[in-house]
Enzyme design. Structure first.
Site, PDB file in Angstrom:
ATOM      1  N   THR A 101       0.875  -1.174   0.000  1.00 14.11           N
ATOM      2  CA  THR A 101       0.000   0.000   0.000  1.00 14.11           C
ATOM      3  C   THR A 101       0.906   1.216   0.000  1.00 14.11           C
ATOM      4  OG1 THR A 101      -1.808  -1.100   1.136  1.00 14.11           O
ATOM      5  CG2 THR A 101      -1.748   1.291   1.272  1.00 14.11           C
ATOM      6  N   LYS A 176      -7.387   1.543  -2.720  1.00 10.47           N
ATOM      7  CA  LYS A 176      -6.991   1.177  -1.361  1.00 10.47           C
ATOM      8  C   LYS A 176      -7.129   2.381  -0.427  1.00 10.47           C
ATOM      9  CE  LYS A 176      -5.301  -1.305   2.036  1.00 10.47           C
ATOM     10  NZ  LYS A 176      -3.983  -1.935   2.186  1.00 10.47           N
ATOM     11  N   LYS A 244       0.797   5.939   7.989  1.00 10.75           N
ATOM     12  CA  LYS A 244       1.419   6.109   6.662  1.00 10.75           C
ATOM     13  C   LYS A 244       0.327   6.199   5.583  1.00 10.75           C
ATOM     14  CE  LYS A 244       2.485   2.381   4.600  1.00 10.75           C
ATOM     15  NZ  LYS A 244       1.901   1.396   3.657  1.00 10.75           N
TER      16      LYS A 244
END
Lengths: 292, 292
Positions: A101, A176, A244
């Site tokens: 990701t 995502k 993140k």
């Protein structure tokens, strides 16, 4: 792009908890698997099953028809693709598949640099966590060209059950991000509802029995809320990785002039956790911010 | 409290969409049903099925062994219990059951005033909406004494399937607040994730296919998110009623010194909707704040 190679050998760069399961499925499916990991010992089990170790991502890439990367942060992605002994410099007629990701902008950069060298690529981040990886039931969100998607689909089908081409380069990462944005505010709401229950003197487990079957129900409440109630903060997904992701999503949203105040707020709460040293707890640990 | 009455006649004050279904189930179960509603015409169908009309909540109460109230706002609850010709003044050896989503403090006040008159009472707000009411599958969250709960349970079982005594007076309302708190941030997250999808050029319906089966999944994403995508803002639950609930929850949280920043933020967004005249849309209309 040159013609797409027949896929016999697969490189796997980054074999953490999820990557180990995923590379294992590919070995079991009969592919030759080449591996690299920053911590070499994590490849031991795969090597025992027949994988071949290489000292750099580039060395893996040079031996592989398809290279999967599954590392931690966008900086790690940069490093394995563009760093010294990186994938871009060494890959030959290969297809690059970043399943980390990571940032949509970086996914587009990889696609551009790959194309310059005649390499095909897709971004293909996943959801489903360690259990999804172990059971080969990941959701895989893909960005790239239809022909490349079709070509790698048989490989991805060894890893996941929901595999959808969402658009061009970067669109897998953007999908995502949608997932993480929904989760960010949802888990905040779960923590707030259960902290209210606790503070007012209700039995949170009994409250969950009442509210867990209706309009509040979902994975975050029913699975992670249940963990909050018993104080189980063991990581299914690390707070530091979630921060993140939320930073990437916020940065992309800002570039589009899209205000996402719920996401901003949730990110600030997770950062508060990290500031308390709780960044290696699971995301359900956000409950600790409310009850402490 | 005097001994609990055998329940043969049931009063029903407030027969909106949900109340009509609920009173209908009680008629079908063989209870004598007495009804009052601010707009009389909404009782027509029930009267045709055998319910008896009365001109005031008090007149309903005087004829009933158990009185259910299902009105709109806490001010309406105040009015039907304590106003002129209200329930408290007229009820005789009855059990009072407020199923409105209302303030926990008001629920305790009703319990206290009822007790002074020797009346039993519970607070029993519900979730499940018009469909849950129609199918007699409501979730009913109860606050009150165990003996009263046991006594009224056979009546509640005509209306719902998940019926749990959560604690003393007001605890049913507090449990409902937990439900609304979870939902508030969750639907904000759903709107943010899908507005990101739309803005970045993804197909939100296809995104939902990818993310609707994993960690983001739940009623708010899978049911209300799907409505956002097709622009269906028809109310399953009115924004104006949700704002009422969120105000109650925030007020209670403030009294406990519990900061709920996600709830505060979500409330401000729903108030923004109301300021645009969208308060009669369903809660999924929060999407409109993001995409306009």
């Amino acid at each position: 792009m040159s013609s797409l190679p027949k896929i016999a050998s697969i490189g796997f760069v980054g074999v953490g908890i999820m990557g180990q399961s995923m590379a294992g499925h590919l070995l079991a499916a009969g592919y030759q698997v080449h591996v690299y990991n920053r911590t070499k010992s994590k490849t031991d089990a795969l090597i025992a099953k027949g994988a071949t170790w290489h000292d750099t991502p580039g060395a893996v890439a040079a031996q592989s028809d398809l290279i999967i990367t599954m590392v931690g942060f966008p900086s790690d992605v940069e490093e394995v693709y563009f760093g010294e002994n990186g994938i871009i410099a060494s890959a030959k007629e290969a297809i690059l598949v970043d399943m980390t990701t990571s940032s949509p902008s970086l996914a587009r950069k990889i696609a551009q640099e790959a194309a310059k060298k005649g390499l095909a690529s897709i971004d293909a981040p996943v959801s489903g966590g360690d259990i999804g990886a172990r059971d080969a039931k990941l959701t895989i969100m893909v960005g790239g060209e239809q022909a490349v998607f079709n070509h790698v689909l048989p490989v991805l089908q060894k890893l996941g059950t929901s595999i959808i081409l969402q658009g061009g380069p970067g669109m897998g990462q953007h999908t995502k991000m949608c997932n993480q944005i929904v989760i960010a505010s949802t888990i905040m709401g779960v923590a707030e509802g259960l902290s209210y229950a606790k503070k007012v003197g209700l039995d949170p487990a009994q409250v969950l029995q009442s509210i867990g079957g209706g309009a509040a129900s979902g994975f975050q409440l029913n699975v992670l809320g249940a963990k909050m109630i018993i104080g189980d903060y063991a990581p299914g997904f690390y707070v530091e990785h979630f921060i993140k992701d939320l930073k990437i999503a916020l940065s992309e949203a800002e570039q589009m002039n899209l205000a996402l105040p719920g996401l901003s707020l949730a990110k600030s709460l997770f950062e508060k956790m990290a500031a308390k040293g709780l960044q290696r707890n699971g995301t359900q640990g956000i409950f600790q911010i409310y009850i402490d």
